[in-house]
Design a protein around this motif. Sequence first.
Motif, PDB file in Angstrom:
ATOM      1  N   THR A 226       8.566 -12.991  47.182  1.00 29.31           N
ATOM      2  CA  THR A 226       7.537 -12.658  48.176  1.00 29.31           C
ATOM      3  C   THR A 226       6.374 -11.945  47.501  1.00 29.31           C
ATOM      4  O   THR A 226       5.212 -12.245  47.767  1.00 29.31           O
ATOM      5  CB  THR A 226       8.144 -11.747  49.259  1.00 29.31           C
ATOM      6  N   THR A 227       6.699 -11.017  46.598  1.00 26.54           N
ATOM      7  CA  THR A 227       5.644 -10.323  45.864  1.00 26.54           C
ATOM      8  C   THR A 227       4.771 -11.324  45.121  1.00 26.54           C
ATOM      9  O   THR A 227       3.541 -11.240  45.170  1.00 26.54           O
ATOM     10  CB  THR A 227       6.233  -9.347  44.823  1.00 26.54           C
ATOM     11  N   ARG A 229       4.206 -14.379  45.793  1.00 28.26           N
ATOM     12  CA  ARG A 229       3.340 -15.118  46.719  1.00 28.26           C
ATOM     13  C   ARG A 229       2.219 -14.221  47.217  1.00 28.26           C
ATOM     14  O   ARG A 229       1.060 -14.636  47.294  1.00 28.26           O
ATOM     15  CB  ARG A 229       4.160 -15.655  47.888  1.00 28.26           C
ATOM     16  N   ALA A 230       2.563 -12.961  47.516  1.00 31.94           N
ATOM     17  CA  ALA A 230       1.534 -12.025  47.995  1.00 31.94           C
ATOM     18  C   ALA A 230       0.473 -11.802  46.925  1.00 31.94           C
ATOM     19  O   ALA A 230      -0.688 -11.571  47.237  1.00 31.94           O
ATOM     20  CB  ALA A 230       2.179 -10.700  48.373  1.00 31.94           C
ATOM     21  N   LYS A 231       0.885 -11.881  45.657  1.00 28.45           N
ATOM     22  CA  LYS A 231      -0.054 -11.686  44.561  1.00 28.45           C
ATOM     23  C   LYS A 231      -1.022 -12.848  44.423  1.00 28.45           C
ATOM     24  O   LYS A 231      -1.932 -12.807  43.598  1.00 28.45           O
ATOM     25  CB  LYS A 231       0.711 -11.522  43.235  1.00 28.45           C
ATOM     26  N   GLY A 232      -0.802 -13.894  45.209  1.00 26.93           N
ATOM     27  CA  GLY A 232      -1.698 -15.041  45.143  1.00 26.93           C
ATOM     28  C   GLY A 232      -1.544 -15.812  43.853  1.00 26.93           C
ATOM     29  O   GLY A 232      -2.495 -16.397  43.343  1.00 26.93           O
ATOM     30  N   LEU A 233      -0.333 -15.814  43.290  1.00 32.81           N
ATOM     31  CA  LEU A 233      -0.114 -16.592  42.078  1.00 32.81           C
ATOM     32  C   LEU A 233      -0.060 -18.068  42.436  1.00 32.81           C
ATOM     33  O   LEU A 233       0.227 -18.430  43.572  1.00 32.81           O
ATOM     34  CB  LEU A 233       1.203 -16.174  41.416  1.00 32.81           C
ATOM     35  N   ARG A 234      -0.323 -18.905  41.450  1.00 38.59           N
ATOM     36  CA  ARG A 234      -0.276 -20.347  41.686  1.00 38.59           C
ATOM     37  C   ARG A 234       1.158 -20.746  42.010  1.00 38.59           C
ATOM     38  O   ARG A 234       2.111 -20.203  41.448  1.00 38.59           O
ATOM     39  CB  ARG A 234      -0.753 -21.110  40.448  1.00 38.59           C
TER      40      ARG A 234
END
Lengths: 327, 282
Positions: A226-227, A229-234
């Motif tokens: 989740t982190t 994804r929250a970080k906006g990683l590809r």
Amino acid sequence: MRYYLRKLGFYLIATWIAITLNFLLPRLVKGNPVDVILAKTQSSGPMPPEARHALELQFGLSHDPLIVQYVHYLGNLFTGNFGLSVSNYPTPAIDVVAQAIPWTLVLVGLSTVISYIIGVVFGSWLGWKRGSWTDGLLPVSTFISAIPYFWLALVLVYIFGLTLHWFPVAGGYDLNIVPAFTPEFIGSAIYYGVLPAFTIVLASVSGQLLSTRNMMVSTMAEDYVTTARAKGLRQRRVFGSYAMRNALLPSVAGFAMSLGFIVNGSVVTETVFSYPGVGFTLLQAVQNNDYPLMQAVFLVITLAVLGANLVVDIVYGFIDPRTRLAN
Amino acid sequence: MSQPLLSINNLTVQYQVATPVTAVNDVSLYIDPGEIYGLAGESGCGKSTLAYAVTRLLQPPAAITGGSIEWTASDDSRIDILRLDGETLRTFRWEEIAMVFQGAMNALNPVHTIGSQIADVFKDHGTRMTRAERTARAAELLRTVGIDDKRLKSYPHELSGGMRQRVMIAMALALRPRLIVMDEPTTALDVVVQRNILEEINRLRGEFGFAVLFITHDLGLLLEISDRIGIMLTGRLVEQGTPHALQNSPQHDYTQHLLNSFPSLRGDLPLTGTRYVAGGSR
């Protein structure tokens, strides 16, 4: 460094225990190769005691105290002398095993690696896509993994070997070709190996696939995913570096363990296809009460399993920092 | 401060299971730039679901079934967060809204060093930095939250709970977001560490000027640090106000109930510690 030394020490002790058990077990079993041969020749009349003694000498059977035998046994181990194979008399047991090993390594080894790669890659992808149409594939793979292997193999032999005549149904190579490192022989070995390899892959891939998929699903519920994804990683990075990277940890261990059992050979596969590997050799050794051969096979298998475990431990130290000791 | 930074209007989130559960029910609130908005409520009242809705991290079966979430970009244009998707959503995350999660235990990837986890943020957010520059930035971020930059090479399991939470905060600061959602950031920590972290957050807010949506069940803590506070109960926002207003004239009886549930330091006041039941006494 201390981590690896400690592991190495542990494996040395484990090897010693395995070797010792390998020494004790056949001696605890009733009967011996000489009795086997005597039983076979019983009908042709009584055997004179001198003949019995001669056989005992040949098979290295002694009436010395156990500890003396043990010392002899250890000495023989280092020279690779397990005695003569009864069923392939008078070939030394170790030579019989040495002949079988390459066949098994290539056939079972390659198919294990292939099925692992397919299972892991496809399984992770299924886990990543959970909840979509791909979940419809799961019952199929459950179904395949529920089929008993020997039956699956026989059906494939029937279809591709006996009916369609695409592949040979038995043996490791065309017996008309002289075994040597020629393109002709290698080509023949590959041709004979395709069908057995395919049955192994088909039978083991779905289990691998299901477990990887389930591991992936539970990893994706972890906070660090989740982190990510929250970080906006590809997506690619979330999938590979965060989800899959962690989901694969347990299956890497499982894979390395199965590498150890490769030498064991797939007894059933090699039996179905009369494949000249270790598993087939073991089966024949058991059928013929060939203790020296069994002992040699068991020792090779034991060493391979221990070796594979050592590799797992070393690899794990690299891929999972939590298993490393501080410093 | 003409427009709020974030405005949530009549937001409703449902868990679409056999009998749908409405976790967030018709909630409206706004957060101004640079302000600390505290959201309090008991476990299961929907406050974390609200946080996940704001960052669009809800996973099925959870779904936003009504309302809107609007964001004011730095050029004063309005962005509808619920309509972001694909690359726009990905780049919006962390550059505009970062998040610090409950229990930093598992929020960090156990198999990578914290340095590389911070550097990952720079890799995927269009910053053309060399490897050395990324490491330097990560080191700088760690120093910002008071961690020795030697720790870049440490793995999460080698750090204490408080340090991991600091790392999370450092990571949240990486792209200078204008809002940081903090979901129970200090819950798993003891009071001394909790105090340090809160002071750190407050100091950093002064330095970087981000707004905070601070979610916790600890109303006492919120009264101390927040500019405004919202009280949630079973998915609804039952009361909002400044800590001062809330403390002196609580409107909703649940708020009163919460305020009365602090044990007195000397133990000479009776506790009203019975469970609150919405809609009257039982």
